[in-house]
Scaffold this motif. Structure first.
Motif, PDB file in Angstrom:
ATOM      1  N   GLY A  41     -79.054 -92.623 -43.611  1.00 34.76           N
ATOM      2  CA  GLY A  41     -78.440 -92.861 -45.280  1.00 34.76           C
ATOM      3  C   GLY A  41     -79.910 -92.730 -45.906  1.00 34.76           C
ATOM      4  O   GLY A  41     -79.926 -91.940 -47.069  1.00 34.76           O
ATOM      5  N   LYS A  42     -80.941 -93.105 -45.504  1.00 32.38           N
ATOM      6  CA  LYS A  42     -82.183 -93.008 -46.063  1.00 32.38           C
ATOM      7  C   LYS A  42     -82.409 -91.489 -46.434  1.00 32.38           C
ATOM      8  O   LYS A  42     -83.202 -90.936 -47.378  1.00 32.38           O
ATOM      9  CB  LYS A  42     -83.386 -93.695 -45.412  1.00 32.38           C
ATOM     10  CG  LYS A  42     -84.654 -93.693 -46.352  1.00 32.38           C
ATOM     11  CD  LYS A  42     -85.540 -94.751 -45.932  1.00 32.38           C
ATOM     12  CE  LYS A  42     -87.047 -94.586 -46.561  1.00 32.38           C
ATOM     13  NZ  LYS A  42     -86.980 -94.570 -47.957  1.00 32.38           N
ATOM     14  N   GLN A  43     -82.257 -90.565 -45.323  1.00 37.11           N
ATOM     15  CA  GLN A  43     -82.886 -89.267 -45.295  1.00 37.11           C
ATOM     16  C   GLN A  43     -82.283 -88.659 -46.513  1.00 37.11           C
ATOM     17  O   GLN A  43     -82.764 -87.849 -47.230  1.00 37.11           O
ATOM     18  CB  GLN A  43     -82.229 -88.599 -43.965  1.00 37.11           C
ATOM     19  CG  GLN A  43     -82.910 -88.834 -42.729  1.00 37.11           C
ATOM     20  CD  GLN A  43     -82.171 -88.087 -41.547  1.00 37.11           C
ATOM     21  OE1 GLN A  43     -81.270 -87.298 -41.582  1.00 37.11           O
ATOM     22  NE2 GLN A  43     -82.934 -88.181 -40.513  1.00 37.11           N
TER      23      GLN A  43
ATOM     24  N   VAL B 214     -68.880 -89.166 -40.541  1.00 35.86           N
ATOM     25  CA  VAL B 214     -68.920 -87.994 -40.877  1.00 35.86           C
ATOM     26  C   VAL B 214     -70.599 -87.821 -41.299  1.00 35.86           C
ATOM     27  O   VAL B 214     -71.202 -86.523 -41.465  1.00 35.86           O
ATOM     28  CB  VAL B 214     -68.297 -87.239 -41.864  1.00 35.86           C
ATOM     29  CG1 VAL B 214     -66.915 -87.089 -41.373  1.00 35.86           C
ATOM     30  CG2 VAL B 214     -68.421 -88.031 -43.092  1.00 35.86           C
ATOM     31  N   MET B 215     -71.428 -88.727 -41.462  1.00 38.45           N
ATOM     32  CA  MET B 215     -72.713 -88.638 -41.638  1.00 38.45           C
ATOM     33  C   MET B 215     -73.530 -87.793 -40.779  1.00 38.45           C
ATOM     34  O   MET B 215     -73.570 -88.062 -39.773  1.00 38.45           O
ATOM     35  CB  MET B 215     -73.443 -90.139 -42.025  1.00 38.45           C
ATOM     36  CG  MET B 215     -73.253 -90.216 -43.519  1.00 38.45           C
ATOM     37  SD  MET B 215     -73.889 -92.102 -43.956  1.00 38.45           S
ATOM     38  CE  MET B 215     -75.300 -92.280 -43.437  1.00 38.45           C
ATOM     39  N   LYS B 216     -74.346 -86.759 -41.091  1.00 39.26           N
ATOM     40  CA  LYS B 216     -75.160 -85.921 -40.205  1.00 39.26           C
ATOM     41  C   LYS B 216     -76.553 -86.241 -40.651  1.00 39.26           C
ATOM     42  O   LYS B 216     -76.863 -86.268 -41.679  1.00 39.26           O
ATOM     43  CB  LYS B 216     -74.870 -84.605 -40.735  1.00 39.26           C
ATOM     44  CG  LYS B 216     -73.416 -84.121 -40.136  1.00 39.26           C
ATOM     45  CD  LYS B 216     -73.315 -82.723 -40.130  1.00 39.26           C
ATOM     46  CE  LYS B 216     -71.786 -82.227 -39.622  1.00 39.26           C
ATOM     47  NZ  LYS B 216     -71.493 -80.723 -39.842  1.00 39.26           N
ATOM     48  N   SER B 217     -77.333 -86.420 -39.543  1.00 41.94           N
ATOM     49  CA  SER B 217     -78.873 -86.478 -39.814  1.00 41.94           C
ATOM     50  C   SER B 217     -79.341 -85.148 -40.055  1.00 41.94           C
ATOM     51  O   SER B 217     -78.653 -83.895 -39.779  1.00 41.94           O
ATOM     52  CB  SER B 217     -79.515 -87.213 -38.756  1.00 41.94           C
ATOM     53  OG  SER B 217     -79.741 -86.310 -37.667  1.00 41.94           O
ATOM     54  N   SER B 218     -80.463 -85.113 -40.772  1.00 43.02           N
ATOM     55  CA  SER B 218     -81.159 -83.968 -41.115  1.00 43.02           C
ATOM     56  C   SER B 218     -81.829 -83.519 -39.792  1.00 43.02           C
ATOM     57  O   SER B 218     -82.741 -84.074 -39.410  1.00 43.02           O
ATOM     58  CB  SER B 218     -82.240 -84.086 -42.394  1.00 43.02           C
ATOM     59  OG  SER B 218     -83.125 -83.082 -42.182  1.00 43.02           O
TER      60      SER B 218
ATOM     61  N   GLY C 253     -82.060 -80.368 -45.864  1.00 42.13           N
ATOM     62  CA  GLY C 253     -82.024 -81.763 -46.252  1.00 42.13           C
ATOM     63  C   GLY C 253     -80.987 -82.194 -47.002  1.00 42.13           C
ATOM     64  O   GLY C 253     -80.631 -83.518 -47.270  1.00 42.13           O
ATOM     65  N   ALA C 254     -80.091 -81.395 -47.727  1.00 37.66           N
ATOM     66  CA  ALA C 254     -78.836 -81.844 -48.291  1.00 37.66           C
ATOM     67  C   ALA C 254     -77.788 -82.117 -47.441  1.00 37.66           C
ATOM     68  O   ALA C 254     -76.785 -82.612 -47.926  1.00 37.66           O
ATOM     69  CB  ALA C 254     -78.447 -80.808 -49.316  1.00 37.66           C
TER      70      ALA C 254
END
Lengths: 458, 458
Positions: A276-278, B23-27, B139-140
């Motif tokens: 979330g912070k990214q 569905v949140m994906k990390s960068s 990063g988006a």
């Protein structure tokens, strides 16, 4: 090319706005900031540490050491989780709060505010229930509303959140088949209530969290700003970090301007908060993180906290004296053992939102109580800050509020033909430093109403 | 009390997580940071300005002046909109980009990243369409996914986003009754593509935005880092600020570590972004804002940008030379006129995600192309950074990647019995400084596929 300035056209963009914007509420506190920047205004509305107490030459030295040794790192990106350099400092602060933690479990955030945001991002779907104290931190209002949460507020009394009301609320939610996503609490010198959760209630709250497997978000910005009485263990420490998410910040013991906070959370929750912070801001300021690391290494941070506490204690005492002098019969206020705020409640014929408009004409400001509720309550109350204002200004500020209050009381009398209870000199004030936290010990700090009325969040 | 450490227990907390976390994906970029901090690794994965170029003694001086004169303000809260002090600096940067703006319309943010976040917060409901470039800023990805957007990606070629494909995409969405909430673009030296949107396409894009009343988010971190060719007007300037939301940042021309970005947006949009920011982090670092104000007052910021550009230009040239030397026939890469990145595309039998695993064993890193897509594309491509790495390390880094590529090519040959096209010395590379942006001018920088496949966002 260029030149043509945009014409604000709400209609044009309205169709594009997200659903959440319909319920998003701004923070009354933040909205007041612009107004209260005028030098003639005495603002008791802020939630400010007094940063003029910090020696400028200390800051200059710390920053130039940092720059000389670590310029490239201070200017560079940092890991989302936070820099290794700052972890010993944050661990020291928590040790002073009686907490034993693993430095690697700290997630550094952009102020304590971002902890609230990331917890919501990780846990809250539209319509989900968050249980908060009533009144609650006005700065959480734009966050909770942006996530379209259904915030159920549980009253406080002199011993903090009423656990009996919490139990009733949980039972009612059970009956409705709704499980709250988390319970948000500020156990020490609550913002805005000024009261402190008793040890017995801390134990009860942790037991409830563990039994029901509900997360508690413990927000502890003021714990080290205690002016009397004995420190109590944090919920996090009592729980062992299983169901309590801890939010810390340097905003009140060092600086709000550097925007450094942190969180401890169970690993699966923390991992999602990192993602979330990214998306939110990549990482918190490296400049700030290294400034903190150098400050803790080179200066006695305990000493600065003690010096602040001495100043704020004296200001609190002045404020409590002045409230006794200027508030009418039937008014009550809390006597905080620490922190930044007194919560003032006026007789039932007052409306503090109206009162603020008049107060601003007399160049004094406070936060109207409704800003601390998401359900319309709080109209008789006000949050008044004593930490950010010199003693003379506190005297003058409370006298001005007293004058506006007296004026309103007279108006009430002339309209209703009755004499309002006590428009004159103060009664009902608890002596500063008294054992109880409120004027009438044991009484709720806001008029009792049914806790947790549901609010349609969409 | 205390002592018992939390046991990570995904099952226990799983029921509490919000829908968006599914569905949140990390960068990929951020996840690589920890890995690439090892000193033996040559990381071409970062998106870093080289902050070692900034003179430490300058930083020390600027910070000690700031501390001596403005300590209390640097340590204090600031308005959510940003401090007055920093506005002249940001206005100067935009003037250098050819933009005329009203300083009061600037909303200061915690890096450019927060602009993307706040635009999504203001506009995007789950399932809403965002149009982005393909590839787009890695990063988006955590931001768009946190808002559960349906991201439709439109290919690039040497002249930036393909407006013909954009038109087709918009027509298709029209037919489906879906209106995109905004079009996200990095017109200058795109991240990760390295290409620049031509003037003709800028005009077309602005015309489309105005005709269709669609917002465009113009992200312009690198505009002033141009190594050759003539600057083009920003979309914001062409549009006059009616449908273009502008995202600026000091991360690439001064420092990413201070986390200072800003936005210009139509007033109704900006007002909602301010409320969104209250909830996210109250305000951006006052310490950073004042540091910027003092830096712009006391130093020649243009000179620092020029010095950076000179260094990065030389590094780019080295990288392009080395790619020519080490990449196989059939590989293509972009020749950026500015910015930080080259986009490399390998022959179809390569998978850059697998390649990265091998590259890390050889102590070199890059960002695999899939990180720049939300729809699984990009498997043949990689983002390679030249700004943050010394010339010798670029030579060594590209040689190591070349060795891993050659190894893979041999493996392919031995498994299929066929000779892969050109596992040997380089061909297909555009000469550095060539007019075109890609090896084969006019060709798409990624293999053509149907633009904008829908992605189930829930």
């Amino acid at each position: 090319m260029g030149g043509a300035r945009p014409t604000p056209d709400r209609e044009r963009y309205a169709g594009l706005f997200a659903q959440r914007t319909r319920v998003m509420k701004s923070s009354a506190m933040r909205d007041l900031m612009a107004l209260t920047e005028r030098p003639e205004i005495i603002s008791l509305a802020g939630g400010l540490a007094d940063t003029t107490l910090f020696p400028a030459e200390d800051l200059a030295k710390v920053l130039s050491h940092m720059a000389a040794e670590s310029s490239a790192r201070a200017l560079q990106y940092a890991p989302t989780e936070g820099m290794a350099d700052i972890r010993p400092a944050l661990t020291e602060v928590m040790a002073a709060e009686g907490m034993t933690v693993d430095p690697d479990e700290i997630l550094v955030t952009t102020g304590g505010q971002q902890v609230i945001d990331l917890v919501c991002k990780t846990l809250v779907d539209p319509g989900d229930v968050i249980i908060a104290e009533g009144p609650t931190y006005p700065g959480a209002v734009p966050t909770f509303s942006a996530y379209e949460a259904d915030v159920v507020q549980v009253e406080l009394d002199a011993d903090g959140m009423r656990i009996d009301v919490l139990q009733e609320t949980l039972a009612r939610l059970d009956a409705e088949g709704r499980r709250p996503k988390f319970i948000y609490t500020i156990p020490n010198f609550q913002n805005p209530g000024g009261v402190t959760l008793s040890l017995e209630r801390r134990r009860e709250l942790v037991r409830i969290a563990q039994e029901r497997e509900i997360l508690v978000l413990e927000d502890n910005p003021y714990g080290l700003l205690r002016y009397e009485g004995e420190a109590l263990p944090t919920l996090y420490q009592l729980d062992g970090g299983r169901f309590v998410v801890y939010a810390g910040t340097l905003s009140k013991i060092l600086s709000p301007g550097i925007r450094v906070g942190w969180t401890l959370a169970p690993a699966p929750v923390r991992q999602k908060m990192v993602v979330g912070k990214q998306g939110s801001d990549l990482n918190s300021s490296s400049l700030s993180q290294l400034m903190v690391a150098y400050y803790f290494r080179e200066r006695d941070w305990h000493d600065y906290v003690r010096r602040q506490a001495d100043v704020y204690r004296a200001r609190r005492d002045v404020m409590l004296d002045e409230l006794g002098r200027h508030m009418p019969e039937g008014a009550t206020w809390t006597t905080p053992q620490g922190g930044l705020f007194v919560w003032l409640t006026l007789p039932s014929y007052f409306d503090t939102t109206d009162l603020l408009a008049r107060a601003l004409q007399h160049n004094v400001a406070f936060v109207p109580g409704r800003a601390a509720y998401l359900d319309g309550r709080g109209g008789q109350s006000a949050r008044i800050n004593f930490s950010g204002v010199h003693e003379d200004d506190i005297r003058e500020g409370i006298a001005r509020i007293g004058a506006v209050v007296a004026e309103q009381a007279e108006l009430y009398a002339s309209l209703t033909g009755s004499t309002p209870p006590g428009a004159g000199r103060g009664r009902g004030a608890a002596p500063p430093g008294a054992a109880g936290d409120v004027a009438d010990a044991g009484a709720p700090i806001v008029p009792l109403r049914t806790a947790g009325r549901r609010r349609g969040s969409r």
